[in-house]
Design a protein around this motif. Structure first.
Motif, PDB file in Angstrom:
ATOM      1  N   THR A 117     -20.669 -41.919 -12.510  1.00  0.00           N
ATOM      2  CA  THR A 117     -21.377 -42.882 -11.669  1.00  0.00           C
ATOM      3  C   THR A 117     -22.848 -42.528 -11.498  1.00  0.00           C
ATOM      4  N   LEU A 153     -24.189 -38.313  -4.032  1.00  0.00           N
ATOM      5  CA  LEU A 153     -22.777 -37.921  -4.000  1.00  0.00           C
ATOM      6  C   LEU A 153     -22.168 -38.187  -2.627  1.00  0.00           C
ATOM      7  N   VAL A 202     -22.606 -31.879 -11.485  1.00  0.00           N
ATOM      8  CA  VAL A 202     -22.003 -32.485 -10.299  1.00  0.00           C
ATOM      9  C   VAL A 202     -21.121 -31.468  -9.590  1.00  0.00           C
ATOM     10  N   LEU A 234     -17.358 -39.145 -10.287  1.00  0.00           N
ATOM     11  CA  LEU A 234     -18.664 -39.012  -9.637  1.00  0.00           C
ATOM     12  C   LEU A 234     -19.753 -38.762 -10.670  1.00  0.00           C
ATOM     13  N   THR A 246     -14.323 -35.339  -9.755  1.00  0.00           N
ATOM     14  CA  THR A 246     -15.612 -34.853 -10.250  1.00  0.00           C
ATOM     15  C   THR A 246     -16.078 -35.719 -11.419  1.00  0.00           C
ATOM     16  N   GLN A 267     -12.736 -39.060  -4.562  1.00  0.00           N
ATOM     17  CA  GLN A 267     -13.083 -39.319  -5.953  1.00  0.00           C
ATOM     18  C   GLN A 267     -13.055 -38.014  -6.733  1.00  0.00           C
ATOM     19  N   LEU A 309     -21.557 -41.881  -2.277  1.00  0.00           N
ATOM     20  CA  LEU A 309     -20.376 -42.310  -3.032  1.00  0.00           C
ATOM     21  C   LEU A 309     -19.080 -41.893  -2.332  1.00  0.00           C
ATOM     22  N   LEU A 310     -19.058 -40.687  -1.809  1.00  0.00           N
ATOM     23  CA  LEU A 310     -17.849 -40.208  -1.139  1.00  0.00           C
ATOM     24  C   LEU A 310     -17.603 -40.947   0.175  1.00  0.00           C
TER      25      LEU A 310
END
Length: 119
Positions: free
Chosen positions: A67, A47, A75, A64, A61, A59, A50-51
């Motif tokens: 993904t 996470l 998540v 995410l 929830t 992004q 990704l952020l």
């Protein structure tokens, strides 16, 4: 019965001297350990990745969850742990919650672990 940890305000970036500067006191050790504990999970590392690499900087929830192939509730739980540790921030916009990494908090944590890492 498990021992209750003392409350630590983790909303601000960690702000203690580098661990290499000398012996760390109990309060500083707890601050650093709680932040490291928050990120010490493979899903949370994903996470954060990704952020940190999101083109828009934030992004939802749902995005995410899709993904990393976990449920939105799972998540959301992980994001809550990262938010409590002060590593991300979240903002509700209508029906969606947008999350972004707090680079200042990550930089502060890196500096506490190794003051030469970010020079």
């Amino acid at each position: 019965m498990p021992k209750t940890l003392p409350l630590v305000d983790m909303s601000a970036p960690v702000c203690c001297p580098p661990v290499a500067a000398g012996p760390v006191d109990d309060a500083a050790a707890l601050e650093v350990a709680l932040r490291l504990k928050a990120i010490a999970d493979p899903a949370r590392v994903k996470l954060m990745s990704l952020l940190l690499t999101a083109e828009s900087g934030a992004q939802t929830t749902g995005d995410l969850a899709a993904t990393i192939a976990l449920s939105e509730s799972t998540v959301s739980h992980h994001l809550g742990q990262l938010r409590t540790a002060g590593l991300i921030e979240s903002e509700r916009r209508g029906m969606n919650v947008y999350h972004r990494a707090r680079r200042d908090a990550l930089a502060a944590l890196c500096f506490v672990l190794d003051p030469n890492c970010c020079t």
